[in-house]
Design an enzyme around this catalytic site. Sequence first.
Site, PDB file in Angstrom:
ATOM      1  CE  LYS A  33      73.750 -18.172 -17.935  1.00 14.14           C
ATOM      2  NZ  LYS A  33      72.857 -17.158 -17.340  1.00 14.14           N
ATOM      3  CG  ASN A  34      74.498 -16.529 -14.033  1.00 12.86           C
ATOM      4  OD1 ASN A  34      74.223 -16.223 -15.195  1.00 12.86           O
ATOM      5  ND2 ASN A  34      73.742 -17.337 -13.296  1.00 12.86           N
ATOM      6  CB  CYS A 127      61.857 -14.721 -17.418  1.00 14.28           C
ATOM      7  SG  CYS A 127      62.054 -15.602 -15.897  1.00 14.28           S
ATOM      8  NE  ARG A 132      64.538 -13.377 -12.790  1.00 13.90           N
ATOM      9  CZ  ARG A 132      65.452 -13.876 -13.621  1.00 13.90           C
ATOM     10  NH1 ARG A 132      65.092 -14.684 -14.586  1.00 13.90           N
ATOM     11  NH2 ARG A 132      66.726 -13.580 -13.484  1.00 13.90           N
ATOM     12  CG  ASP A 325      70.699 -20.475 -11.536  1.00 13.92           C
ATOM     13  OD1 ASP A 325      69.495 -20.225 -11.648  1.00 13.92           O
ATOM     14  OD2 ASP A 325      71.583 -19.597 -11.530  1.00 13.92           O
ATOM     15  NE  ARG A 417      69.878 -17.366 -22.273  1.00  8.61           N
ATOM     16  CZ  ARG A 417      69.382 -17.664 -21.084  1.00  8.61           C
ATOM     17  NH1 ARG A 417      68.443 -18.560 -20.956  1.00  8.61           N
ATOM     18  NH2 ARG A 417      69.787 -17.036 -20.010  1.00  8.61           N
TER      19      ARG A 417
HETATM   20  N1  EPU Z   1      63.885  -9.791  -6.746  1.00 10.09           N
HETATM   21  C1  EPU Z   1      63.053  -8.793  -6.312  1.00 10.09           C
HETATM   22  N2  EPU Z   1      63.337  -7.495  -6.660  1.00 10.09           N
HETATM   23  C2  EPU Z   1      64.434  -7.168  -7.413  1.00 10.09           C
HETATM   24  C3  EPU Z   1      65.283  -8.205  -7.844  1.00 10.09           C
HETATM   25  C4  EPU Z   1      64.984  -9.510  -7.496  1.00 10.09           C
HETATM   26  O1  EPU Z   1      62.076  -9.052  -5.619  1.00 10.09           O
HETATM   27  O2  EPU Z   1      64.643  -5.981  -7.684  1.00 10.09           O
HETATM   28  C5  EPU Z   1      63.602 -11.190  -6.393  1.00 10.09           C
HETATM   29  C6  EPU Z   1      63.481 -12.109  -7.606  1.00 10.09           C
HETATM   30  O3  EPU Z   1      62.167 -12.102  -8.133  1.00 10.09           O
HETATM   31  C7  EPU Z   1      63.886 -13.445  -7.050  1.00 10.09           C
HETATM   32  C8  EPU Z   1      64.964 -13.077  -6.039  1.00 10.09           C
HETATM   33  O4  EPU Z   1      64.736 -11.696  -5.717  1.00 10.09           O
HETATM   34  O5  EPU Z   1      62.819 -14.037  -6.353  1.00 10.09           O
HETATM   35  C9  EPU Z   1      66.377 -13.255  -6.541  1.00 10.09           C
HETATM   36  O6  EPU Z   1      66.547 -12.619  -7.807  1.00 10.09           O
HETATM   37  P1  EPU Z   1      67.929 -12.005  -8.263  1.00 10.09           P
HETATM   38  O7  EPU Z   1      67.764 -10.550  -8.521  1.00 10.09           O
HETATM   39  O8  EPU Z   1      68.995 -12.413  -7.305  1.00 10.09           O
HETATM   40  O9  EPU Z   1      68.170 -12.730  -9.666  1.00 10.09           O
HETATM   41  P2  EPU Z   1      69.016 -12.129 -10.838  1.00 10.09           P
HETATM   42  O10 EPU Z   1      70.147 -11.367 -10.283  1.00 10.09           O
HETATM   43  O11 EPU Z   1      68.132 -11.449 -11.814  1.00 10.09           O
HETATM   44  C10 EPU Z   1      70.731 -14.108 -11.041  1.00 10.09           C
HETATM   45  C11 EPU Z   1      71.122 -15.122 -12.077  1.00 10.09           C
HETATM   46  C12 EPU Z   1      70.027 -16.169 -12.237  1.00 10.09           C
HETATM   47  C13 EPU Z   1      69.807 -16.830 -10.873  1.00 10.09           C
HETATM   48  C14 EPU Z   1      69.458 -15.762  -9.828  1.00 10.09           C
HETATM   49  C15 EPU Z   1      69.299 -16.323  -8.434  1.00 10.09           C
HETATM   50  C16 EPU Z   1      72.548 -13.863 -13.589  1.00 10.09           C
HETATM   51  C17 EPU Z   1      72.787 -13.315 -14.933  1.00 10.09           C
HETATM   52  N3  EPU Z   1      71.366 -14.453 -13.350  1.00 10.09           N
HETATM   53  O12 EPU Z   1      69.549 -13.473 -11.543  1.00 10.09           O
HETATM   54  O13 EPU Z   1      70.557 -17.152 -13.138  1.00 10.09           O
HETATM   55  O14 EPU Z   1      68.766 -17.763 -10.958  1.00 10.09           O
HETATM   56  O15 EPU Z   1      70.501 -14.757  -9.791  1.00 10.09           O
HETATM   57  O16 EPU Z   1      70.462 -16.937  -8.020  1.00 10.09           O
HETATM   58  O17 EPU Z   1      73.427 -13.811 -12.742  1.00 10.09           O
HETATM   59  C18 EPU Z   1      70.453 -18.836 -14.782  1.00 10.09           C
HETATM   60  O18 EPU Z   1      71.686 -18.736 -14.890  1.00 10.09           O
HETATM   61  O19 EPU Z   1      69.800 -19.776 -15.309  1.00 10.09           O
HETATM   62  C19 EPU Z   1      69.721 -17.817 -14.020  1.00 10.09           C
HETATM   63  C20 EPU Z   1      68.426 -17.627 -14.153  1.00 10.09           C
END
Ligand code: EPU
Length: 461
Positions: A33-34, A127, A132, A325, A417
Amino acid sequence: MARRRKEPADHMDAFSIHGGQRLTGNITVDGSKNAALPLLAATLLTDEPVQFDSVPDLSDIANMLHLLEELGCTTSFNEDQIHIQTKDMTQSHARYDIVRTMRASVCVLGPLLAKRGEVRVSMPGGCSFGDRPIDLHLRGLEALGATIHLESGDIVARCERLHGATIFLGGPFGSTVLGTANVMSAATLAQGKTVIESAACEPEIADLAKLLNAMGAKVTGAGTPRITIVGVDALGGATHTIMPDRIVAGTWAIATAVTQGDVLIHRFPLDYLLAVTNILSNVGVHIHQTDLSQNPNSCTVQVVSNQNLNPVMFTTQPFPGFPTDLQAQMMALLCFSKGNSIITEKIYPERFMHVPELSRMGARLIKQGATVVVQGVDRLIGAPVMASDLRASASLVIAGLAAQGETIVSRVYHLDRGYAKMEQTLAKLGANITRIDDTQVIDGLPVVETVSTKKLIQTDS
Ligand code: EPU
């Protein structure tokens, strides 16, 4: 058109699980998915057709296809194959209605900006497991030359042609996965060279770079903290097989372990799960690749668990560390270990919605800030439980598989999901699990969909 859309009635589904059945047999891991969500968004970078194989049948994928259709793409989804082609570039607004149902909609930001020069994406809110932010995404796109402002809750980004830059994407909790995807995708069409420092190293980023290169981009270093992109004038069509889902694979391994089972898992991304298999082996679960000639990122492993489980200590970290995750699922397993385990969450310090629900089943969990001490118990007892995110819900299913009596896990739409027909996969392995219409009584109250339960449908991927 997307083949299948989740109907609102699905939101009322629950799983009924009668614990105590040992999982045995064979299963195959679906596409990730991711990986799929940013891959599908990257089709906005070209007007030529793109084909994907091994696409998982998930509501998040249906939501992303719906969004792409709104943005002018035609889509078709048959079996596990998707075809997408951009036909109309006049609509570049990812509306709140869609973004709030799927946070990962934000990954259309970079591709739309680079291709169309203008984009409007509803700002994703927090969320169920905390803030986030997307500040790093925006900082990266600004460094490429975008001007960005907030208007009526939407991020509005504009540019002439983007230009290459050196961009640092580290934040307080490490890098950002979707932020790296956004900046890397946008930079493929920028003028000149972009270097992303402190890029996310997750394998899903390497999978995205593989597609971008097949479309004609010049990306090197994806999967390491420094990614270099030399911009090109245009990208073309491509065919891409989506990598196996490492979180789903890890979930099946943990589910096998909790039932003291013996399962062969095909298309298992072993090399991407070493932090997890290392912890599982310390717990006392045997995982070995059955055919060493296979690709270690898509191989067959046997998972066997037939002894008392040992307590362990682990901390979630960016890849290649233990993934956030799988934290909730591993906590459910450790409830059955002989001793005290310690789990620390370093990516999302508030991602513990499963703790009170597991406690309702008899788990002994002590939470202190971003750390939980798990005191192993002899048994959990089935109960009606529910969680407000995907992985927390998966941990309740895992607990239910080994608990005494019946566990009812509500709000199965979260599981839909990220796990395709989860109950069918587990039932095939021998679990006593069925999907039921959740209009029945939970905790003495009939479950009705209210504005607040609807709101919880806004998601966490
Ligand atoms: N963060 C910031 N600023 C940003 C973006 C992120 O401070 O601009 C922080 C976040 O708050 C968090 C950390 O950086 O503490 C990592 O967040 P990241 O941006 O890497 O998360 P994401 O890309 O939004 C993806 C996965 C999540 C998974 C995270 C971490 C997808 C669609 N989602 O989210 O997956 O937990 O990386 O590995 O790829 C799930 O599948 O259940 C899920 C939540």
